[in-house]
Design an enzyme around this catalytic site. Sequence first.
Site, PDB file in Angstrom:
ATOM      1  N   LYS A 107       7.010  -4.050  -4.520  1.00 43.38           N
ATOM      2  CA  LYS A 107       6.650  -3.326  -3.286  1.00 43.38           C
ATOM      3  C   LYS A 107       5.349  -3.851  -2.678  1.00 43.38           C
ATOM      4  O   LYS A 107       5.293  -4.168  -1.497  1.00 43.38           O
ATOM      5  CB  LYS A 107       6.511  -1.812  -3.561  1.00 43.38           C
ATOM      6  N   ARG A 157       1.082  -8.740 -14.697  1.00 46.38           N
ATOM      7  CA  ARG A 157       0.508  -8.654 -13.344  1.00 46.38           C
ATOM      8  C   ARG A 157      -1.016  -8.765 -13.382  1.00 46.38           C
ATOM      9  O   ARG A 157      -1.684  -8.198 -14.241  1.00 46.38           O
ATOM     10  CB  ARG A 157       0.890  -7.313 -12.705  1.00 46.38           C
ATOM     11  N   ARG A 186       5.749   5.165 -16.909  1.00 42.16           N
ATOM     12  CA  ARG A 186       5.952   5.041 -15.453  1.00 42.16           C
ATOM     13  C   ARG A 186       7.422   4.799 -15.137  1.00 42.16           C
ATOM     14  O   ARG A 186       7.941   5.324 -14.159  1.00 42.16           O
ATOM     15  CB  ARG A 186       5.065   3.910 -14.894  1.00 42.16           C
TER      16      ARG A 186
HETATM   17  P1  ADP Z   1       3.191   0.729  -9.009  1.00 38.41           P
HETATM   18  O1  ADP Z   1       3.173   0.016  -7.673  1.00 38.41           O
HETATM   19  O2  ADP Z   1       3.024  -0.206 -10.154  1.00 38.41           O
HETATM   20  O3  ADP Z   1       4.352   1.646  -9.146  1.00 38.41           O
HETATM   21  P2  ADP Z   1       1.154   2.408  -7.856  1.00 38.41           P
HETATM   22  O4  ADP Z   1      -0.043   1.609  -7.538  1.00 38.41           O
HETATM   23  O5  ADP Z   1       2.100   2.732  -6.753  1.00 38.41           O
HETATM   24  O6  ADP Z   1       1.917   1.662  -9.035  1.00 38.41           O
HETATM   25  O7  ADP Z   1       0.749   3.777  -8.542  1.00 38.41           O
HETATM   26  C1  ADP Z   1      -0.162   3.823  -9.630  1.00 38.41           C
HETATM   27  C2  ADP Z   1      -0.324   5.270 -10.067  1.00 38.41           C
HETATM   28  O8  ADP Z   1      -0.889   6.051  -8.994  1.00 38.41           O
HETATM   29  C3  ADP Z   1       0.975   6.003 -10.430  1.00 38.41           C
HETATM   30  O9  ADP Z   1       1.381   5.776 -11.771  1.00 38.41           O
HETATM   31  C4  ADP Z   1       0.566   7.462 -10.194  1.00 38.41           C
HETATM   32  O10 ADP Z   1      -0.212   7.950 -11.262  1.00 38.41           O
HETATM   33  C5  ADP Z   1      -0.331   7.362  -8.960  1.00 38.41           C
HETATM   34  N1  ADP Z   1       0.445   7.518  -7.713  1.00 38.41           N
HETATM   35  C6  ADP Z   1       0.670   6.573  -6.761  1.00 38.41           C
HETATM   36  N2  ADP Z   1       1.421   7.059  -5.764  1.00 38.41           N
HETATM   37  C7  ADP Z   1       1.676   8.366  -6.077  1.00 38.41           C
HETATM   38  C8  ADP Z   1       2.413   9.406  -5.462  1.00 38.41           C
HETATM   39  N3  ADP Z   1       3.072   9.228  -4.293  1.00 38.41           N
HETATM   40  N4  ADP Z   1       2.458  10.612  -6.091  1.00 38.41           N
HETATM   41  C9  ADP Z   1       1.816  10.821  -7.232  1.00 38.41           C
HETATM   42  N5  ADP Z   1       1.126   9.884  -7.885  1.00 38.41           N
HETATM   43  C10 ADP Z   1       1.047   8.649  -7.325  1.00 38.41           C
HETATM   44  P1  ADP Z   2       4.985  -2.968  -7.237  1.00 42.52           P
HETATM   45  O1  ADP Z   2       4.011  -2.819  -6.103  1.00 42.52           O
HETATM   46  O2  ADP Z   2       6.389  -2.607  -6.846  1.00 42.52           O
HETATM   47  O3  ADP Z   2       4.552  -2.252  -8.476  1.00 42.52           O
HETATM   48  P2  ADP Z   2       4.111  -5.781  -7.309  1.00 42.52           P
HETATM   49  O4  ADP Z   2       4.377  -6.246  -5.921  1.00 42.52           O
HETATM   50  O5  ADP Z   2       2.709  -5.534  -7.679  1.00 42.52           O
HETATM   51  O6  ADP Z   2       5.052  -4.517  -7.649  1.00 42.52           O
HETATM   52  O7  ADP Z   2       4.745  -6.864  -8.305  1.00 42.52           O
HETATM   53  C1  ADP Z   2       4.739  -6.646  -9.726  1.00 42.52           C
HETATM   54  C2  ADP Z   2       4.599  -7.997 -10.457  1.00 42.52           C
HETATM   55  O8  ADP Z   2       5.776  -8.784 -10.227  1.00 42.52           O
HETATM   56  C3  ADP Z   2       3.433  -8.852  -9.990  1.00 42.52           C
HETATM   57  O9  ADP Z   2       2.955  -9.555 -11.113  1.00 42.52           O
HETATM   58  C4  ADP Z   2       4.055  -9.809  -8.973  1.00 42.52           C
HETATM   59  O10 ADP Z   2       3.342 -11.034  -8.874  1.00 42.52           O
HETATM   60  C5  ADP Z   2       5.447 -10.004  -9.563  1.00 42.52           C
HETATM   61  N1  ADP Z   2       6.492 -10.232  -8.544  1.00 42.52           N
HETATM   62  C6  ADP Z   2       6.617  -9.654  -7.325  1.00 42.52           C
HETATM   63  N2  ADP Z   2       7.707 -10.113  -6.674  1.00 42.52           N
HETATM   64  C7  ADP Z   2       8.307 -10.992  -7.506  1.00 42.52           C
HETATM   65  C8  ADP Z   2       9.487 -11.823  -7.417  1.00 42.52           C
HETATM   66  N3  ADP Z   2      10.282 -11.808  -6.339  1.00 42.52           N
HETATM   67  N4  ADP Z   2       9.796 -12.598  -8.486  1.00 42.52           N
HETATM   68  C9  ADP Z   2       9.001 -12.623  -9.575  1.00 42.52           C
HETATM   69  N5  ADP Z   2       7.885 -11.883  -9.731  1.00 42.52           N
HETATM   70  C10 ADP Z   2       7.530 -11.081  -8.710  1.00 42.52           C
END
Ligand code: ADP
Ligand code: ADP
Length: 209
Positions: free
Chosen positions: A13, A122, A164
Amino acid sequence: MNIILLGAPGAGKGTQATRIAEKYRLPHISTGDIFRDNIKRGTEIGLLAKSYTDKGQLVPDEVTCKIVEGRLKEADCADGYLLDGFPRNLFQAEELDKFSKVDAVINIDIDLSLLMDRLCGRRVCKDCGESYHINFLGGKSDCEKCGGELYQRKDDNEETVGNRLKVYGEQTAPLIEYYRKKNVLINIDGVGTIDEVFARIAAALGQAK
Ligand code: ADP
Ligand code: ADP
Ligand code: ZN
């Protein structure tokens, strides 16, 4: 356009959000980034959020919804926004419907078995938030975009990632059906290179306009 990015933790994302925001000139609003910024600055919200983010649990809805509602009222969201990481459960989706209208929901679809490796490998830029993966960094420890230092998020460890992914399956995945029923869901195959996934998103958004 008001766009939501949906997908499991590690689906890509944030990576795609940077590119979509740039191409469509939309403000990228990540609730995870907002919480991490508050934790770094030691605010009241940060102190509360930390106890949840450290365990991989959701920060309480009341706090999260209030932050998003306030943020979407800011001037830069008047012509559209890109929400990344919100909503994450049905309650948040229903609240969002009360204060905004969602035009498109991009669901990045990927097998959950790939995500442990993506998340534990990551590395994130401490200055601009761009995500990288150790497999593609070739030992580099600074950001390609801004030169900032890369770090590993505290919640990107096996135990917290496990939580998560469980929270995602129980609370967030049901939103796919919620938005499908509203006819705004765009399903995108999240397997492929970053550029391939982005091309799929851009093609789908081009049609949605
Ligand atoms: P990822 O992209 O790896 O899923 P995020 O950066 O979106 O992680 O979220 C990291 C943490 O922040 C989540 O595990 C949660 O604790 C909190 N968080 C983020 N967005 C929300 C939301 N919409 N509602 C509740 N908690 C959230
Ligand atoms: P999210 O916001 O959904 O938690 P991230 O965009 O931070 O996810 O991506 C999670 C991990 O996967 C990062 O280490 C990123 O560099 C890697 N990643 C993202 N897109 C791809 C892809 N298309 N193929 C391989 N690795 C990816
Ligand atoms: Zn950077």
